[in-house]
Scaffold this motif. Structure first.
Motif, short mmCIF file in Angstrom:
data_model
loop_
_atom_site.label_atom_id
_atom_site.label_comp_id
_atom_site.label_asym_id
_atom_site.label_seq_id
_atom_site.Cartn_x
_atom_site.Cartn_y
_atom_site.Cartn_z
N THR A 143 0.80 -1.23 0.00
CA THR A 143 0.00 0.00 0.00
C THR A 143 0.83 1.28 0.00
OG1 THR A 143 -0.14 -0.05 2.42
CG2 THR A 143 -1.89 -1.17 1.17
N PHE A 144 2.07 1.24 0.48
CA PHE A 144 2.84 2.47 0.62
C PHE A 144 3.03 3.17 -0.72
CE2 PHE A 144 6.76 4.94 0.85
CZ PHE A 144 6.53 5.72 1.97
N GLN A 145 3.23 2.39 -1.78
CA GLN A 145 3.52 2.98 -3.09
C GLN A 145 2.29 3.55 -3.79
OE1 GLN A 145 4.47 0.05 -1.94
NE2 GLN A 145 6.57 -0.47 -2.52
N ARG A 146 1.11 3.17 -3.36
CA ARG A 146 -0.10 3.53 -4.11
C ARG A 146 -0.32 5.03 -4.25
NH1 ARG A 146 -4.28 -1.11 -1.80
NH2 ARG A 146 -3.06 -2.91 -2.55
N PRO A 147 -0.12 5.86 -3.22
CA PRO A 147 -0.32 7.30 -3.42
C PRO A 147 0.65 7.89 -4.45
CG PRO A 147 -0.31 6.75 -1.08
CD PRO A 147 0.15 5.53 -1.80
N PHE A 148 1.85 7.34 -4.51
CA PHE A 148 2.82 7.81 -5.50
C PHE A 148 2.35 7.47 -6.92
CE2 PHE A 148 5.23 7.40 -1.61
CZ PHE A 148 6.11 8.47 -1.63
N ILE A 149 1.87 6.25 -7.09
CA ILE A 149 1.39 5.82 -8.41
C ILE A 149 0.17 6.65 -8.82
CG2 ILE A 149 0.40 3.88 -9.69
CD1 ILE A 149 2.07 2.03 -7.87
N ALA A 150 -0.73 6.89 -7.88
CA ALA A 150 -1.95 7.64 -8.19
C ALA A 150 -1.64 9.08 -8.58
CB ALA A 150 -2.89 7.60 -6.99
N ALA A 151 -0.57 9.66 -8.01
CA ALA A 151 -0.25 11.06 -8.26
C ALA A 151 0.61 11.26 -9.51
CB ALA A 151 0.49 11.64 -7.06
N ALA A 152 1.25 10.20 -9.99
CA ALA A 152 2.31 10.35 -10.99
C ALA A 152 1.79 10.37 -12.42
CB ALA A 152 3.33 9.24 -10.84
N ASP A 153 2.46 11.18 -13.24
CA ASP A 153 2.27 11.15 -14.69
C ASP A 153 3.14 10.08 -15.33
OD1 ASP A 153 0.61 13.76 -15.18
OD2 ASP A 153 2.21 14.33 -13.81
N ALA A 154 4.29 9.79 -14.72
CA ALA A 154 5.21 8.78 -15.23
C ALA A 154 5.63 7.88 -14.08
CB ALA A 154 6.44 9.43 -15.87
N VAL A 155 5.47 6.58 -14.25
CA VAL A 155 5.78 5.60 -13.20
C VAL A 155 6.87 4.66 -13.72
CG1 VAL A 155 4.89 3.71 -11.79
CG2 VAL A 155 3.45 5.71 -12.27
N PHE A 156 7.94 4.53 -12.95
CA PHE A 156 9.04 3.63 -13.28
C PHE A 156 9.14 2.55 -12.21
CE2 PHE A 156 9.87 6.95 -16.12
CZ PHE A 156 10.86 6.59 -17.03
N ILE A 173 -1.39 2.96 -16.83
CA ILE A 173 -1.86 3.89 -17.86
C ILE A 173 -3.38 4.05 -17.77
CG2 ILE A 173 -2.11 4.24 -20.35
CD1 ILE A 173 0.72 4.74 -19.28
N ASP A 174 -4.09 2.95 -17.56
CA ASP A 174 -5.55 3.02 -17.46
C ASP A 174 -5.98 3.87 -16.27
OD1 ASP A 174 -5.77 1.39 -19.66
OD2 ASP A 174 -6.10 -0.46 -18.52
N GLN A 175 -5.13 3.94 -15.24
CA GLN A 175 -5.45 4.73 -14.06
C GLN A 175 -5.11 6.21 -14.22
OE1 GLN A 175 -3.44 2.76 -10.80
NE2 GLN A 175 -4.42 0.81 -11.26
N GLY A 176 -4.54 6.60 -15.37
CA GLY A 176 -4.34 8.01 -15.62
C GLY A 176 -2.93 8.48 -15.90
N ALA A 177 -1.93 7.62 -15.73
CA ALA A 177 -0.56 8.01 -16.04
C ALA A 177 -0.38 8.09 -17.56
CB ALA A 177 0.43 7.02 -15.45
N SER A 178 0.59 8.89 -17.99
CA SER A 178 0.87 9.01 -19.42
C SER A 178 2.06 8.17 -19.84
CB SER A 178 1.12 10.48 -19.78
OG SER A 178 2.19 11.01 -19.01
N LEU A 179 2.79 7.62 -18.88
CA LEU A 179 3.97 6.80 -19.17
C LEU A 179 4.18 5.82 -18.03
CD1 LEU A 179 6.59 6.11 -20.72
CD2 LEU A 179 7.70 7.99 -19.48
N ALA A 180 4.45 4.57 -18.38
CA ALA A 180 4.77 3.53 -17.39
C ALA A 180 5.90 2.69 -17.95
CB ALA A 180 3.56 2.66 -17.07
N VAL A 181 6.98 2.53 -17.17
CA VAL A 181 8.19 1.87 -17.66
C VAL A 181 8.66 0.85 -16.64
CG1 VAL A 181 10.59 2.19 -18.37
CG2 VAL A 181 8.88 3.91 -18.98
N CYS A 182 9.09 -0.30 -17.13
CA CYS A 182 9.68 -1.33 -16.27
C CYS A 182 11.05 -1.70 -16.83
CB CYS A 182 8.79 -2.56 -16.20
SG CYS A 182 9.41 -3.85 -15.07
N THR A 183 12.08 -1.59 -16.00
CA THR A 183 13.40 -2.04 -16.41
C THR A 183 13.52 -3.55 -16.19
OG1 THR A 183 14.29 -1.48 -14.22
CG2 THR A 183 14.46 0.19 -15.95
#
Length: 261
Positions: A143-156, A173-183
């Motif tokens: 749960t700790f990461q969820r507020p960061f994901i909800a607020a972000a335009d780009a999630v890595f 992306i479906d939740q509203g971010a414009s970019l999502a990246v996984c290394t």
């Protein structure tokens, strides 16, 4: 019993790695961080400023320190020796104006995982600036990461804990971010844009010296290229190149070679 093959003392921390990368690209990053009034805190502050990072330092009970146990393959166990805790009220008051100015002037705001950064999410969102975040080895459940994901335009993130990263990236992306990246380590990285299109980039060939900071360097490279107007495939390639440059140094960034060695 295992004998160490090598040892070194350097600057760590995911935010420091990103800030150093952006400074290396010729940008003027402002890093807000909590440091103790101890020897370690002064050394960190001096090194970052010498390397070109503008530092806003909140005073904490201690400077974060950790010991990384590394294998030759780059596997890591981090033992935390001290944590900063919370900034005191006087320190928050002293840095408030500088922090507000930095948030308002930023082209983008990077929020790394910490209680202090989570506290700043409403202020960051109020600026209207794009927010980037790095949730590291998020498992999709914590749960700790969820507020960061909800607020972000780009999630890595990296793929260490998520299972199926592609499905998760599309969900972001479906939740509203414009970019999502996984290394993906040696397999490069995959990104999903606002239209749901997937883009992949291979890892750049490199003689690996130390794997610490590679993910931070990748994100800094993508951010710098994006701010310069690059499309996502170009930005991912820039991230891969920058990550390779960090893999070839024992520090978070080559700029620290002259500062610390």
């Amino acid at each position: 019993m295992q004998f160490a093959l090598d040892e070194r003392e350097t600057i760590g921390g995911t935010s420091a790695g990103k800030a150093l990368g952006l400074a290396g690209f010729g940008r003027d990053p402002v890093l807000y961080a909590l440091l103790g009034g101890d020897v370690e805190g002064r050394r960190v502050a001096d090194a970052l400023r010498t390397a070109g990072v503008t530092l806003i330092a909140g005073l904490a009970p201690a400077t974060e320190r950790h010991l990384n146990l590394m294998t030759a393959a780059g596997e890591r166990v981090s033992l935390y020796l001290s944590a900063p805790g919370e900034a005191d009220d006087e320190s928050c008051a002293a840095t408030a104006a500088s922090l507000t100015d930095a948030l308002q002037a930023a082209e983008a705001i990077v929020l790394d995982l910490s209680p202090e950064a989570r506290r700043l999410i409403p202020r960051a969102r109020a600026t209207g600036r794009p927010i980037w975040t790095d949730v590291h080895d998020y498992d999709g459940i914590a749960t700790f990461q969820r507020p960061f994901i909800a607020a972000a335009d780009a999630v890595f993130m990296n793929a260490d804990g998520i299972g199926d990263p592609i499905r998760f990236l599309h969900a972001v992306i479906d939740q509203g971010a414009s970019l999502a990246v996984c290394t993906l380590g040696a397999d490069g990285a995959v990104g999903v844009d606002a239209a749901g299109r997937e883009h992949r980039v291979p890892a750049a060939p490199v003689e690996v010296v130390d794997t610490n900071g590679a993910g931070d360097a990748f994100m800094a490279g993508v951010l710098d290229a994006t701010l310069a107007g690059a499309d996502l495939p170009e930005a991912l390639a820039a991230g891969a190149r920058h990550a390779a440059s960090v893999l070839s140094t024992p520090h978070l960034h080559p700029r620290l070679n002259d500062v610390l060695d």
